[in-house]
Motif scaffolding. Structure first.
Motif, PDB file in Angstrom:
ATOM      1  N   TRP A 156      97.354  12.525  43.793  1.00  0.00           N
ATOM      2  CA  TRP A 156      97.361  13.425  42.638  1.00  0.00           C
ATOM      3  C   TRP A 156      98.798  13.862  42.320  1.00  0.00           C
ATOM      4  CZ3 TRP A 156      93.556  15.179  39.330  1.00  0.00           C
ATOM      5  CH2 TRP A 156      92.244  14.805  39.630  1.00  0.00           C
ATOM      6  N   LEU A 157      99.562  14.212  43.350  1.00  0.00           N
ATOM      7  CA  LEU A 157     100.956  14.617  43.135  1.00  0.00           C
ATOM      8  C   LEU A 157     101.769  13.476  42.537  1.00  0.00           C
ATOM      9  CD1 LEU A 157     101.565  16.529  46.492  1.00  0.00           C
ATOM     10  CD2 LEU A 157     101.497  17.572  44.220  1.00  0.00           C
ATOM     11  N   GLU A 158     101.618  12.299  43.101  1.00  0.00           N
ATOM     12  CA  GLU A 158     102.373  11.139  42.629  1.00  0.00           C
ATOM     13  C   GLU A 158     102.104  10.858  41.146  1.00  0.00           C
ATOM     14  OE1 GLU A 158     101.571   7.696  44.944  1.00  0.00           O
ATOM     15  OE2 GLU A 158     102.759   6.369  43.677  1.00  0.00           O
ATOM     16  N   GLU A 159     100.842  11.025  40.748  1.00  0.00           N
ATOM     17  CA  GLU A 159     100.453  10.759  39.363  1.00  0.00           C
ATOM     18  C   GLU A 159     101.046  11.780  38.397  1.00  0.00           C
ATOM     19  OE1 GLU A 159      98.218   8.585  36.432  1.00  0.00           O
ATOM     20  OE2 GLU A 159      98.419   8.155  38.568  1.00  0.00           O
ATOM     21  N   ASN A 160     101.158  13.059  38.847  1.00  0.00           N
ATOM     22  CA  ASN A 160     101.488  14.127  37.894  1.00  0.00           C
ATOM     23  C   ASN A 160     102.917  14.664  37.970  1.00  0.00           C
ATOM     24  OD1 ASN A 160      98.846  14.813  36.410  1.00  0.00           O
ATOM     25  ND2 ASN A 160      98.193  14.642  38.545  1.00  0.00           N
ATOM     26  N   ILE A 161     103.672  14.333  38.993  1.00  0.00           N
ATOM     27  CA  ILE A 161     105.063  14.778  39.086  1.00  0.00           C
ATOM     28  C   ILE A 161     105.860  14.435  37.828  1.00  0.00           C
ATOM     29  CG2 ILE A 161     107.258  14.223  40.249  1.00  0.00           C
ATOM     30  CD1 ILE A 161     105.781  14.414  42.915  1.00  0.00           C
ATOM     31  N   PRO A 162     105.740  13.209  37.275  1.00  0.00           N
ATOM     32  CA  PRO A 162     106.544  12.878  36.079  1.00  0.00           C
ATOM     33  C   PRO A 162     106.213  13.706  34.852  1.00  0.00           C
ATOM     34  CG  PRO A 162     105.729  10.889  37.154  1.00  0.00           C
ATOM     35  CD  PRO A 162     105.012  12.033  37.780  1.00  0.00           C
ATOM     36  N   TYR A 163     105.031  14.351  34.827  1.00  0.00           N
ATOM     37  CA  TYR A 163     104.675  15.183  33.672  1.00  0.00           C
ATOM     38  C   TYR A 163     105.318  16.567  33.746  1.00  0.00           C
ATOM     39  CZ  TYR A 163     101.160  11.553  33.007  1.00  0.00           C
ATOM     40  OH  TYR A 163     100.533  10.341  32.831  1.00  0.00           O
ATOM     41  N   GLU A 164     105.807  16.952  34.918  1.00  0.00           N
ATOM     42  CA  GLU A 164     106.385  18.281  35.103  1.00  0.00           C
ATOM     43  C   GLU A 164     107.902  18.257  35.295  1.00  0.00           C
ATOM     44  OE1 GLU A 164     105.460  21.202  34.753  1.00  0.00           O
ATOM     45  OE2 GLU A 164     103.311  21.396  35.056  1.00  0.00           O
ATOM     46  N   TYR A 165     108.410  17.260  35.976  1.00  0.00           N
ATOM     47  CA  TYR A 165     109.815  17.272  36.378  1.00  0.00           C
ATOM     48  C   TYR A 165     110.623  16.211  35.637  1.00  0.00           C
ATOM     49  CZ  TYR A 165     108.289  20.132  40.376  1.00  0.00           C
ATOM     50  OH  TYR A 165     107.772  21.114  41.177  1.00  0.00           O
ATOM     51  N   ARG A 166     111.902  16.514  35.447  1.00  0.00           N
ATOM     52  CA  ARG A 166     112.850  15.586  34.826  1.00  0.00           C
ATOM     53  C   ARG A 166     114.157  15.616  35.611  1.00  0.00           C
ATOM     54  NH1 ARG A 166     108.891  14.550  32.652  1.00  0.00           N
ATOM     55  NH2 ARG A 166     108.360  14.282  30.443  1.00  0.00           N
ATOM     56  N   GLY A 167     114.922  14.541  35.496  1.00  0.00           N
ATOM     57  CA  GLY A 167     116.265  14.515  36.066  1.00  0.00           C
ATOM     58  C   GLY A 167     116.299  14.764  37.565  1.00  0.00           C
ATOM     59  N   LYS A 168     117.162  15.709  37.974  1.00  0.00           N
ATOM     60  CA  LYS A 168     117.352  16.032  39.383  1.00  0.00           C
ATOM     61  C   LYS A 168     116.059  16.549  40.013  1.00  0.00           C
ATOM     62  CE  LYS A 168     119.922  16.831  43.080  1.00  0.00           C
ATOM     63  NZ  LYS A 168     120.450  15.719  43.907  1.00  0.00           N
ATOM     64  N   GLU A 169     115.294  17.336  39.250  1.00  0.00           N
ATOM     65  CA  GLU A 169     114.030  17.860  39.780  1.00  0.00           C
ATOM     66  C   GLU A 169     113.055  16.720  40.096  1.00  0.00           C
ATOM     67  OE1 GLU A 169     113.919  22.207  37.499  1.00  0.00           O
ATOM     68  OE2 GLU A 169     112.619  20.579  36.832  1.00  0.00           O
ATOM     69  N   LEU A 170     113.020  15.721  39.218  1.00  0.00           N
ATOM     70  CA  LEU A 170     112.152  14.567  39.434  1.00  0.00           C
ATOM     71  C   LEU A 170     112.558  13.836  40.714  1.00  0.00           C
ATOM     72  CD1 LEU A 170     109.871  12.774  38.194  1.00  0.00           C
ATOM     73  CD2 LEU A 170     111.683  11.431  37.119  1.00  0.00           C
ATOM     74  N   TYR A 171     113.873  13.682  40.882  1.00  0.00           N
ATOM     75  CA  TYR A 171     114.388  13.023  42.094  1.00  0.00           C
ATOM     76  C   TYR A 171     113.983  13.809  43.352  1.00  0.00           C
ATOM     77  CZ  TYR A 171     117.728  11.620  45.684  1.00  0.00           C
ATOM     78  OH  TYR A 171     118.300  11.206  46.856  1.00  0.00           O
ATOM     79  N   ASN A 172     114.173  15.137  43.310  1.00  0.00           N
ATOM     80  CA  ASN A 172     113.860  15.978  44.474  1.00  0.00           C
ATOM     81  C   ASN A 172     112.372  15.917  44.840  1.00  0.00           C
ATOM     82  OD1 ASN A 172     116.513  16.790  44.665  1.00  0.00           O
ATOM     83  ND2 ASN A 172     116.206  18.667  43.475  1.00  0.00           N
ATOM     84  N   ALA A 173     111.524  15.927  43.803  1.00  0.00           N
ATOM     85  CA  ALA A 173     110.078  15.906  44.054  1.00  0.00           C
ATOM     86  C   ALA A 173     109.659  14.593  44.705  1.00  0.00           C
ATOM     87  CB  ALA A 173     109.321  16.119  42.747  1.00  0.00           C
ATOM     88  N   PHE A 174     110.147  13.480  44.187  1.00  0.00           N
ATOM     89  CA  PHE A 174     109.773  12.186  44.769  1.00  0.00           C
ATOM     90  C   PHE A 174     110.433  11.968  46.125  1.00  0.00           C
ATOM     91  CE2 PHE A 174     108.218  10.717  40.542  1.00  0.00           C
ATOM     92  CZ  PHE A 174     106.976  10.280  40.975  1.00  0.00           C
ATOM     93  N   GLU A 175     111.586  12.612  46.351  1.00  0.00           N
ATOM     94  CA  GLU A 175     112.213  12.541  47.671  1.00  0.00           C
ATOM     95  C   GLU A 175     111.311  13.221  48.711  1.00  0.00           C
ATOM     96  OE1 GLU A 175     115.559  11.852  50.384  1.00  0.00           O
ATOM     97  OE2 GLU A 175     114.823  10.971  48.531  1.00  0.00           O
ATOM     98  N   ALA A 176     110.766  14.388  48.340  1.00  0.00           N
ATOM     99  CA  ALA A 176     109.846  15.092  49.245  1.00  0.00           C
ATOM    100  C   ALA A 176     108.590  14.254  49.489  1.00  0.00           C
ATOM    101  CB  ALA A 176     109.468  16.452  48.658  1.00  0.00           C
ATOM    102  N   LEU A 177     108.098  13.622  48.416  1.00  0.00           N
ATOM    103  CA  LEU A 177     106.903  12.790  48.523  1.00  0.00           C
ATOM    104  C   LEU A 177     107.141  11.596  49.449  1.00  0.00           C
ATOM    105  CD1 LEU A 177     104.118  13.091  47.081  1.00  0.00           C
ATOM    106  CD2 LEU A 177     104.853  11.291  45.534  1.00  0.00           C
ATOM    107  N   SER A 178     108.316  10.975  49.310  1.00  0.00           N
ATOM    108  CA  SER A 178     108.610   9.798  50.131  1.00  0.00           C
ATOM    109  C   SER A 178     108.774  10.174  51.606  1.00  0.00           C
ATOM    110  CB  SER A 178     109.871   9.093  49.625  1.00  0.00           C
ATOM    111  OG  SER A 178     111.017   9.902  49.807  1.00  0.00           O
ATOM    112  N   LYS A 179     109.397  11.340  51.882  1.00  0.00           N
ATOM    113  CA  LYS A 179     109.533  11.779  53.277  1.00  0.00           C
ATOM    114  C   LYS A 179     108.170  12.105  53.884  1.00  0.00           C
ATOM    115  CE  LYS A 179     114.281  13.528  52.966  1.00  0.00           C
ATOM    116  NZ  LYS A 179     115.158  14.718  52.952  1.00  0.00           N
TER     117      LYS A 179
END
Length: 389
Positions: free
Chosen positions: A252-275
């Motif tokens: 669910w997070l993976e699907e919806n992160i791009p609808y909320e975050y952009r730029g550096k925030e998008l990078y940080n969110a997916f970094e947390a997801l990947s870890k």
């Protein structure tokens, strides 16, 4: 009803896709038998090892006798079951091929086991085909020397995709090409897994239950808190309120992160997801369940703190694509297999037979809950058994 894997099992060498080297080597083996009396097919699961054995039987007009290594746990069983098979002619006057599947199941603790199998290979009058996923363990040193080794490779996703398209057309399964491609890629070279996922797509086209809709409402509320508010202590406990496993929440997070975050925030969110996914892998591979707390932190506070400030406004969150349903079906299949393995070990039958007879085994277990303790079932496995079919 036959599964797609059984229905479309290879009937000849032409049906074996992407394993040309293996096909050529097994032709040479049967042509020169008994120069080598056994051949060892090894490689990842779902790449066609057992199918090649059956294709060889069809091509040579041979009867095939299939045994699972878990049937051969000690010397007495080997002598009782396998020895007559290596000496007696087929009842129908045909040639005979003896298939010993999943030899990984023979352990060094078994009484007889590998030594007896090696002796039978020396004396057999018929070709023996042995399959295994990993044959580089020390216990297989002698077996490797006494057999022709034929390695199977993971199939390219394009080869799997062509198989899926062909079967979809024959079965009249309507599925978008991008979904088929996704199934082929996620199978990671395992044709059997891809066909199981295709069958799941065929079967799950049904209205969702109310309980599922309620669950989605809960996840929507949790996502709003994660994405809109700043991270705090209560963020870490958010998922405790959900009747949903972390792996499903991650989708669910993976699907919806791009609808909320952009730029550096998008990078940080997916970094947390990947870890979080790194810790998830360690949990499953090494059974280090203490890492679950880190996975939870990264999926909750980690994703939430990716933004620089709280935000307002409405965002239409989306349910994960059909891959979620496929994944959930795979999870159910995993529980079915784990229960079958425990039942097979307790009742001294093969895992393959337990999986095949699972509907009956399920009835036996649920009618006598005392068996739960004997099988050492986890709470998740018990929940799975007790859910209405």
């Amino acid at each position: 009803m036959l599964t797609l894997c059984e229905k479309y099992r290879a009937a000849c060498f032409l049906d074996i896709k992407g394993q040309d080297f293996a096909v050529d080597k097994i032709k040479a083996f049967i042509r020169t038998f008994p120069a080598k009396r056994a051949v060892l097919l090894h490689g990842p699961a779902g790449t066609g090892k057992t199918s090649l054995a059956y294709a060889l039987a069809k091509e040579t007009g041979s009867e095939i006798l299939e045994l699972n290594a878990s049937d051969l746990r000690n010397k007495d069983q080997l002598e009782r079951i396998l020895k007559p098979a290596t000496e007696q002619l087929s009842l129908f006057g045909k040639n005979k091929i003896i298939l010993i599947d999943e030899v990984d199941g023979i352990s060094t603790a078994d009484r007889g086991g590998l030594p007896e199998l090696l002796m039978l290979i020396e004396k057999t009058k018929f070709p023996i085909i042995v399959t295994a996923n990993d044959i580089w363990q020390q216990k297989f040193n002698l077996l490797r020397r006494k057999t022709d080794l034929i390695q199977f490779k993971n199939l390219d996703y394009k080869t799997i995709l062509s198989i899926l398209k062909e079967i979809s057309e024959k079965e009249k399964i309507k599925v978008a090409s991008d979904i088929l491609a996704s199934v082929a890629i996620k199978a990671k070279g395992d044709v059997r897994a891809a066909l199981n996922d295709l069958q799941t797509i065929q079967l799950v086209n049904q209205p969702e239950e109310i309980s599922e809709r309620d669950k989605e409402e809960d996840i929507f509320n949790v996502l709003r808190i994660i994405f809109k508010q700043t991270a705090h202590k209560e963020t870490l406990r958010l998922y405790d309120t959900l009747n949903m496993p972390l792996d499903e929440i991650r989708l669910w997070l993976e699907e919806n992160i791009p609808y909320e975050y952009r730029g550096k925030e998008l990078y940080n969110a997916f970094e947390a997801l990947s870890k979080a996914d790194v810790f998830r892998g360690r949990i499953h591979r090494q059974q280090h369940w203490r890492f679950l707390v880190y996975q939870n932190i990264l999926l909750s506070a980690g994703v939430s703190s990716a933004k620089s400030a709280p935000r307002t406004g409405f965002t239409a969150y989306k349910k994960p694509s059909r891959i979620l349903k496929i994944w959930m079906a795979n999870q159910r299949n995993a529980k079915r297999k784990s229960i079958s393995q425990k039942y097979a070990a307790l009742c001294h039958i093969s895992i393959k037979r337990a999986v095949k007879d699972f509907p009956i085994i399920r009835q036996i277990i649920t009618n006598k809950p005392d068996i739960y303790k004997s099988l050492r079932l986890s709470e998740e496995e018990i929940d799975f058994l007790e859910k209405p079919v």
